[in-house]
Design an enzyme around this catalytic site. Sequence first.
Site, PDB file in Angstrom:
ATOM      1  N   CYS A 125       1.048  -1.368   0.158  1.00 53.35           N
ATOM      2  CA  CYS A 125       0.144   0.060  -0.026  1.00 53.35           C
ATOM      3  C   CYS A 125       0.906   1.223   0.043  1.00 53.35           C
ATOM      4  O   CYS A 125       1.584   1.457   0.806  1.00 53.35           O
ATOM      5  CB  CYS A 125      -0.877  -0.145   1.229  1.00 53.35           C
ATOM      6  SG  CYS A 125      -2.010   1.458   1.293  1.00 53.35           S
ATOM      7  N   GLY A 126       0.858   1.792  -1.084  1.00 56.10           N
ATOM      8  CA  GLY A 126       1.740   3.107  -1.223  1.00 56.10           C
ATOM      9  C   GLY A 126       1.363   4.205  -0.198  1.00 56.10           C
ATOM     10  O   GLY A 126       2.255   4.858   0.413  1.00 56.10           O
ATOM     11  N   HIS A 127       0.270   4.488  -0.099  1.00 55.89           N
ATOM     12  CA  HIS A 127      -0.161   5.748   0.656  1.00 55.89           C
ATOM     13  C   HIS A 127      -0.047   5.138   2.271  1.00 55.89           C
ATOM     14  O   HIS A 127       0.398   6.128   3.051  1.00 55.89           O
ATOM     15  CB  HIS A 127      -1.742   6.019   0.453  1.00 55.89           C
ATOM     16  CG  HIS A 127      -2.635   5.521   1.389  1.00 55.89           C
ATOM     17  ND1 HIS A 127      -3.439   4.400   1.125  1.00 55.89           N
ATOM     18  CD2 HIS A 127      -3.186   5.723   2.710  1.00 55.89           C
ATOM     19  CE1 HIS A 127      -4.130   4.009   2.023  1.00 55.89           C
ATOM     20  NE2 HIS A 127      -3.981   4.875   3.230  1.00 55.89           N
ATOM     21  N   HIS A 157      -8.733  -3.749  -7.865  1.00 51.33           N
ATOM     22  CA  HIS A 157      -8.767  -2.431  -7.788  1.00 51.33           C
ATOM     23  C   HIS A 157      -8.898  -1.916  -9.304  1.00 51.33           C
ATOM     24  O   HIS A 157      -8.033  -2.398 -10.354  1.00 51.33           O
ATOM     25  CB  HIS A 157      -7.201  -1.760  -7.528  1.00 51.33           C
ATOM     26  CG  HIS A 157      -6.750  -1.831  -6.079  1.00 51.33           C
ATOM     27  ND1 HIS A 157      -6.436  -3.020  -5.440  1.00 51.33           N
ATOM     28  CD2 HIS A 157      -6.723  -1.039  -4.942  1.00 51.33           C
ATOM     29  CE1 HIS A 157      -6.201  -3.046  -4.148  1.00 51.33           C
ATOM     30  NE2 HIS A 157      -6.271  -1.616  -3.987  1.00 51.33           N
ATOM     31  N   ASP A 166     -10.181   5.833  -3.327  1.00 51.73           N
ATOM     32  CA  ASP A 166      -8.890   6.211  -2.786  1.00 51.73           C
ATOM     33  C   ASP A 166      -8.927   7.567  -2.692  1.00 51.73           C
ATOM     34  O   ASP A 166      -9.230   8.338  -3.928  1.00 51.73           O
ATOM     35  CB  ASP A 166      -7.650   5.555  -3.352  1.00 51.73           C
ATOM     36  CG  ASP A 166      -6.344   5.930  -2.579  1.00 51.73           C
ATOM     37  OD1 ASP A 166      -6.380   6.943  -1.927  1.00 51.73           O
ATOM     38  OD2 ASP A 166      -5.689   4.903  -2.732  1.00 51.73           O
ATOM     39  N   CYS A 171      -3.304   6.830  -5.034  1.00 44.79           N
ATOM     40  CA  CYS A 171      -2.873   5.513  -4.900  1.00 44.79           C
ATOM     41  C   CYS A 171      -1.553   5.264  -5.209  1.00 44.79           C
ATOM     42  O   CYS A 171      -1.093   5.261  -6.384  1.00 44.79           O
ATOM     43  CB  CYS A 171      -4.064   4.784  -5.677  1.00 44.79           C
ATOM     44  SG  CYS A 171      -4.076   2.866  -5.290  1.00 44.79           S
ATOM     45  N   GLY A 172      -0.656   4.853  -4.448  1.00 44.56           N
ATOM     46  CA  GLY A 172       0.635   4.646  -4.704  1.00 44.56           C
ATOM     47  C   GLY A 172       1.029   3.533  -5.344  1.00 44.56           C
ATOM     48  O   GLY A 172       1.492   3.442  -6.499  1.00 44.56           O
ATOM     49  N   THR A 173       0.290   2.101  -5.162  1.00 43.17           N
ATOM     50  CA  THR A 173       0.387   1.116  -6.027  1.00 43.17           C
ATOM     51  C   THR A 173      -0.351   1.416  -7.459  1.00 43.17           C
ATOM     52  O   THR A 173       0.126   0.843  -8.335  1.00 43.17           O
ATOM     53  CB  THR A 173       0.069  -0.092  -5.207  1.00 43.17           C
ATOM     54  OG1 THR A 173      -1.616   0.089  -4.853  1.00 43.17           O
ATOM     55  CG2 THR A 173       0.757  -0.647  -3.932  1.00 43.17           C
TER      56      THR A 173
END
Length: 309
Positions: free
Chosen positions: A85-87, A205, A231, A235-237
Amino acid sequence: MRVIDSHSEGEPTRVIVEGGPDLGTGTLAERRAVFARDFDHVRRFTMNEPRGFDALVGAHLVPAVDPSAVTGIVFFNNVGFLGMCGHGTIGVAVTLAHLGRIGLGRHRFETPVGTVEVTLETKNRVSVENVPARVHRADVALDVPGVGRVIGDVAWGGNWFFLTESVKTPIDLAHRRRLTAEAEAIKAALVAAGITGEGGAEIDHIELFGPPQAADAQSRNFVLCPGGEYDRSPCGTGTSAKLACLAAHGRLAAGESWVQESVVGSRFVGRYRLETGGALIPTITGSAWVTADARLLLDPEDPFPHGLG
Ligand code: PYC
């Protein structure tokens, strides 16, 4: 249970810092499986109403396997578990800085899908060098009831995404319900058509793209998460998966910046490098802010001990 809440460019993260479950000493992927098998009630307790809400992402900190890593992280949400999860990684970094557990500079965090390199640039600003991103299928055509023909890519950025620029609904909060319905229809059409990530993995997603509002951004997105919420961050990913698609379509060179706006107008800056052998390594930069340092309580007489959901 003690938790620290933050938001990364609008998207909330809740980090368990005390009182989380003991997941043993396996790999991070094994520990995520233990969490899902034996402690799903803890996920529900932490994420669901009345203590949480559907957009919240949880992060459980566990000892890293490799002693050079600061921590291991298992990410989860209102319906299950995430790969990366990027964020959330940005939120964990800012939370650890808030607790005085890390200082400015470079740190390694382990996740169930690989180790990420995190640079704490200020107490709020973080760059995450993610796991390698890749396109699994390009230019997939899909007929979506109520939406029409959609062309998009299936890509990995730490989770599986379907990414498309075909939907023409304006990407803003006023249209969030319509965007959610369109993204849900795309997700259902992917399932109906048997389109998956590698090895039959569910594409959980959906990422819709439109023109940016800021003059210095390249794109604006709307990302439907697995539990039905969108999100609030870019969204980082999802931005990592987007970088892989841009590279595959010859639209972004290694080292160039891509400013990705979210549906709320917040932004991540993405760029990638290519490793010898061709792996595409994305870096996502964004900011997070701590919003609460709290204890979650359970009254033995509470008729909904693990929340609703
Ligand atoms: O930032 O990677 C991300 C993410 C995944 C789900 C919600 N945010």
